[in-house]
Motif scaffolding. Sequence first.
Motif, PDB file in Angstrom:
ATOM      1  N   ALA A 218      35.402  28.365  30.024  1.00 28.64           N
ATOM      2  CA  ALA A 218      34.529  29.184  30.867  1.00 28.64           C
ATOM      3  C   ALA A 218      34.305  29.022  32.179  1.00 28.64           C
ATOM      4  O   ALA A 218      34.319  30.073  32.985  1.00 28.64           O
ATOM      5  N   ARG A 219      34.209  27.820  32.688  1.00 26.44           N
ATOM      6  CA  ARG A 219      34.223  27.503  34.051  1.00 26.44           C
ATOM      7  C   ARG A 219      35.276  27.904  34.623  1.00 26.44           C
ATOM      8  O   ARG A 219      35.290  28.339  35.806  1.00 26.44           O
ATOM      9  N   LYS A 220      36.791  27.735  34.070  1.00 28.72           N
ATOM     10  CA  LYS A 220      38.037  28.120  34.561  1.00 28.72           C
ATOM     11  C   LYS A 220      38.078  29.637  34.602  1.00 28.72           C
ATOM     12  O   LYS A 220      38.196  30.211  35.836  1.00 28.72           O
ATOM     13  N   LEU A 221      37.529  30.288  33.902  1.00 31.24           N
ATOM     14  CA  LEU A 221      37.436  31.710  34.040  1.00 31.24           C
ATOM     15  C   LEU A 221      36.201  32.422  35.011  1.00 31.24           C
ATOM     16  O   LEU A 221      36.753  33.258  35.665  1.00 31.24           O
ATOM     17  N   SER A 222      35.298  31.560  35.053  1.00 30.24           N
ATOM     18  CA  SER A 222      34.445  31.833  36.108  1.00 30.24           C
ATOM     19  C   SER A 222      34.792  31.578  37.444  1.00 30.24           C
ATOM     20  O   SER A 222      34.814  32.688  38.431  1.00 30.24           O
ATOM     21  N   ALA A 223      35.630  30.659  37.851  1.00 28.04           N
ATOM     22  CA  ALA A 223      36.152  30.474  39.177  1.00 28.04           C
ATOM     23  C   ALA A 223      37.290  31.595  39.203  1.00 28.04           C
ATOM     24  O   ALA A 223      37.486  32.113  40.409  1.00 28.04           O
ATOM     25  N   TYR A 224      37.907  31.950  38.354  1.00 28.65           N
ATOM     26  CA  TYR A 224      39.034  33.030  38.304  1.00 28.65           C
ATOM     27  C   TYR A 224      38.320  34.453  38.782  1.00 28.65           C
ATOM     28  O   TYR A 224      38.539  35.104  39.793  1.00 28.65           O
ATOM     29  N   MET A 225      37.136  34.717  38.150  1.00 26.63           N
ATOM     30  CA  MET A 225      36.436  35.877  38.553  1.00 26.63           C
ATOM     31  C   MET A 225      35.687  35.784  39.760  1.00 26.63           C
ATOM     32  O   MET A 225      35.683  36.792  40.330  1.00 26.63           O
ATOM     33  N   SER A 226      35.268  34.782  40.236  1.00 29.36           N
ATOM     34  CA  SER A 226      35.002  34.749  41.598  1.00 29.36           C
ATOM     35  C   SER A 226      36.033  34.969  42.622  1.00 29.36           C
ATOM     36  O   SER A 226      35.776  35.663  43.560  1.00 29.36           O
ATOM     37  N   LYS A 227      37.229  34.481  42.328  1.00 33.19           N
ATOM     38  CA  LYS A 227      38.315  34.644  43.343  1.00 33.19           C
ATOM     39  C   LYS A 227      38.629  36.232  43.380  1.00 33.19           C
ATOM     40  O   LYS A 227      38.998  36.796  44.199  1.00 33.19           O
TER      41      LYS A 227
ATOM     42  N   ALA B  78      38.751  38.848  46.142  1.00 32.66           N
ATOM     43  CA  ALA B  78      39.845  39.432  46.624  1.00 32.66           C
ATOM     44  C   ALA B  78      39.642  41.227  46.456  1.00 32.66           C
ATOM     45  O   ALA B  78      40.165  41.887  47.215  1.00 32.66           O
ATOM     46  N   GLU B  79      38.814  41.583  45.523  1.00 28.21           N
ATOM     47  CA  GLU B  79      38.561  43.071  45.319  1.00 28.21           C
ATOM     48  C   GLU B  79      37.655  43.489  46.596  1.00 28.21           C
ATOM     49  O   GLU B  79      37.855  44.542  47.164  1.00 28.21           O
ATOM     50  N   ILE B  80      36.838  42.600  47.117  1.00 28.05           N
ATOM     51  CA  ILE B  80      36.180  42.952  48.573  1.00 28.05           C
ATOM     52  C   ILE B  80      36.957  43.082  49.548  1.00 28.05           C
ATOM     53  O   ILE B  80      36.760  44.039  50.418  1.00 28.05           O
ATOM     54  N   GLU B  81      37.872  41.783  49.548  1.00 29.45           N
ATOM     55  CA  GLU B  81      38.755  42.234  50.618  1.00 29.45           C
ATOM     56  C   GLU B  81      39.726  43.325  50.707  1.00 29.45           C
ATOM     57  O   GLU B  81      40.181  43.960  51.623  1.00 29.45           O
ATOM     58  N   LYS B  82      40.164  43.663  49.459  1.00 31.08           N
ATOM     59  CA  LYS B  82      40.922  44.849  49.210  1.00 31.08           C
ATOM     60  C   LYS B  82      40.351  46.208  49.872  1.00 31.08           C
ATOM     61  O   LYS B  82      40.702  46.938  50.372  1.00 31.08           O
ATOM     62  N   LYS B  83      38.959  46.218  49.316  1.00 30.99           N
ATOM     63  CA  LYS B  83      38.162  47.248  49.655  1.00 30.99           C
ATOM     64  C   LYS B  83      38.043  47.599  51.401  1.00 30.99           C
ATOM     65  O   LYS B  83      38.175  48.590  51.950  1.00 30.99           O
ATOM     66  N   ARG B  84      37.884  46.206  51.809  1.00 24.74           N
ATOM     67  CA  ARG B  84      37.995  46.318  53.401  1.00 24.74           C
ATOM     68  C   ARG B  84      39.107  46.668  53.878  1.00 24.74           C
ATOM     69  O   ARG B  84      39.116  47.459  54.860  1.00 24.74           O
TER      70      ARG B  84
ATOM     71  N   GLU C  58      46.253  39.406  49.828  1.00 23.30           N
ATOM     72  CA  GLU C  58      47.138  38.805  49.168  1.00 23.30           C
ATOM     73  C   GLU C  58      46.958  37.409  48.842  1.00 23.30           C
ATOM     74  O   GLU C  58      47.098  36.963  47.725  1.00 23.30           O
ATOM     75  N   VAL C  59      46.655  36.583  49.729  1.00 27.07           N
ATOM     76  CA  VAL C  59      46.032  35.110  49.892  1.00 27.07           C
ATOM     77  C   VAL C  59      44.801  35.184  48.856  1.00 27.07           C
ATOM     78  O   VAL C  59      44.766  34.063  47.903  1.00 27.07           O
ATOM     79  N   SER C  60      43.983  36.061  48.877  1.00 27.02           N
ATOM     80  CA  SER C  60      42.747  35.895  48.203  1.00 27.02           C
ATOM     81  C   SER C  60      43.072  36.361  46.679  1.00 27.02           C
ATOM     82  O   SER C  60      42.537  35.579  45.666  1.00 27.02           O
ATOM     83  N   GLU C  61      43.976  36.988  46.330  1.00 26.33           N
ATOM     84  CA  GLU C  61      44.332  37.557  44.960  1.00 26.33           C
ATOM     85  C   GLU C  61      45.035  36.355  44.392  1.00 26.33           C
ATOM     86  O   GLU C  61      44.927  36.074  43.302  1.00 26.33           O
ATOM     87  N   GLU C  62      45.924  35.625  45.208  1.00 20.78           N
ATOM     88  CA  GLU C  62      46.435  34.301  44.503  1.00 20.78           C
ATOM     89  C   GLU C  62      45.548  33.321  44.185  1.00 20.78           C
ATOM     90  O   GLU C  62      45.498  32.442  43.263  1.00 20.78           O
TER      91      GLU C  62
END
Length: 613
Positions: A551-560, A564-570, A609-613
């Motif tokens: 769950a912590r691994k998933l949480s870290a992925y969700m945060s990233k 990434a979604e914020i950066e993409k919208k920007r 792209e870096v954020s999504e990775e």
Amino acid sequence: MSKETFNQISPSEFFYRNRDLAGFSNPTRSLYTAVREFVENGLDACDQHGILPEIHLTIKAVEAEKPDPKPYVLTVKDNGPGMDSKHIPLAFGTVLYGSKFGLKQARGMFGLGATMAILYGQITTNKPVNVSSSIDGKTSHEFEMMLDIQKNKPVIIKHKTTNATKKGLTVSITLEGDYSKAGAKIRDYVYQTSLITPYATITFDDPKGERFHYKRIVDTMPPPPTIIKPHPHGVDVETIRRMILDTHYQIPVLDNAMIDKVKKELGLSKKNLNFEGIMTRAEKKWSSLSRPVRVIVAIMSFLQMDFEKIMKIRIDDVDLVHKHLTYWDFGESKSVTIDMPKSNPYYRQLANTVQGESVVSFLTKRFQRIGQATAIKFAEFAGLKPDKRIGSLTNEELVKLSDSLQKYEEFLSPDPSCLAPLGEEPLSKGIVQFFKPDFHAVIQRSASAYSGFPFVVEMGIAYGGQIPTGKMTVYRFANRIPLLYDEGSDVVVQVVNEMDWSRYKVKNDSPLVIVSHICSTRIPYKTVGKENVADRPEIEKEIRLALQFLARKLSAYMSKRGQAEIEKKRSNLYQKYLPLIAQFATELAGKTKEPDYKKILKDLNTNVEVSEE
């Protein structure tokens, strides 16, 4: 008043009357359970011999036009090592007969499943089971059998040999089933079995003519489990009693071969001494005599018999409590009991033979991971003399020994070599192949134990991708068996439901899959049907720790992903408005050439792209 009568029934008779205990409660459940048992037997056979499994399951209606429930022919074929023809009748025609009672990991554990399926088929259709086996790939033994329920014995109708082209075992039974209701579960079972056994190829031909084929994903198998000695925390008084009986050294049979051996070791092959002469020679050669010969010499010393006389008797009992030796005199045709005085120099030799090894020797030889020092410390903890003969323990001392084994906390943890977990890499590949997620993670916990039985928890989590939204899906496995029924009372589901998923940025309708696998020498199933795992505290703890890690691994992925979604919208905003801003600024400045804003957009895209990775 009527007289009460007492009867004994066979194991097969018991399960005939109580077949719902083993999962054969109705045509729907019975068809599914029969499929499970035969498929798992085939997979186990391949696993134990390091053979990449190829399982072919076929279900065919006897009369397709009839409505369910109706008779079906269930056939399972594997490419395993086959079974020796001498074992086939008992293995498929006797309840509680099998090869899965040793202390090692296996899908089956009760010795019931396949025979219960055969029994159910027999009582619902009165049709025999057909078994075909080849152990050399050249000759196949084919049996047609039924089960004598009252005697718990096989009844062989036909047995013939035919030519074979490859090794393996095929089992075919006719049973009453309801595929219209069981079909979804059976298809799901085959699907999930392929997920947790990615090194197997499984083919299922259903009654409607549809084929479900799952090719193996990996070509490497987990190492086969090994049979180990019991852990001291996993035994009770009865187990200890049986172990003690196994350690007893049997008094040699007084036959010609044994007497010749005694004479040879005493150097009397060509001499015929009297009793006194034999004892004198034995005393001189004692250190070089083998244990069986020492025992015979000790018996001769009590009986005061030479070779000629001792050949005419049979030793029946050595009673150390009352210091009596009982034998049968063939010449007199009667039983004779004599005293065994402790003053006899050979008393200790005979006593040690009858009473078995010492407490310390018993512990170090019969249990796993107990050395000499630990055994001596434990004997002191249990209040037993280290050199006390294990066979001389009273009932009270046996109970004391059993209780102490449970309470002593300095034993090493159980040996996990008897386990064969799937492994993180095969589990990961299976999850990717079956769910095609955006994110996944797996973990294999270190071996732990409950009640002296080792176990390992493996778990995987998958999110997004082709996983449908709606609700979280939990796939439960135990010793690579999919558990499809009674999920509400299973320990894995309980732990999943108790998790506060909002802490890990997971919503109730998230596209999420959890795969849990418990492997152990003794899965604590709640029923013989093997559908749900009991909530043992040790197992629950390991499941919880594994789930929290994932769950912590998933949480870290969700945060990233959120970042990434914020950066993409920007970036999208800049791409939409920056060209317009550049155009208006150029016009306001009275210029003809717009500023180079494309470099800025390129840098923004790179950051996304870096954020999504």
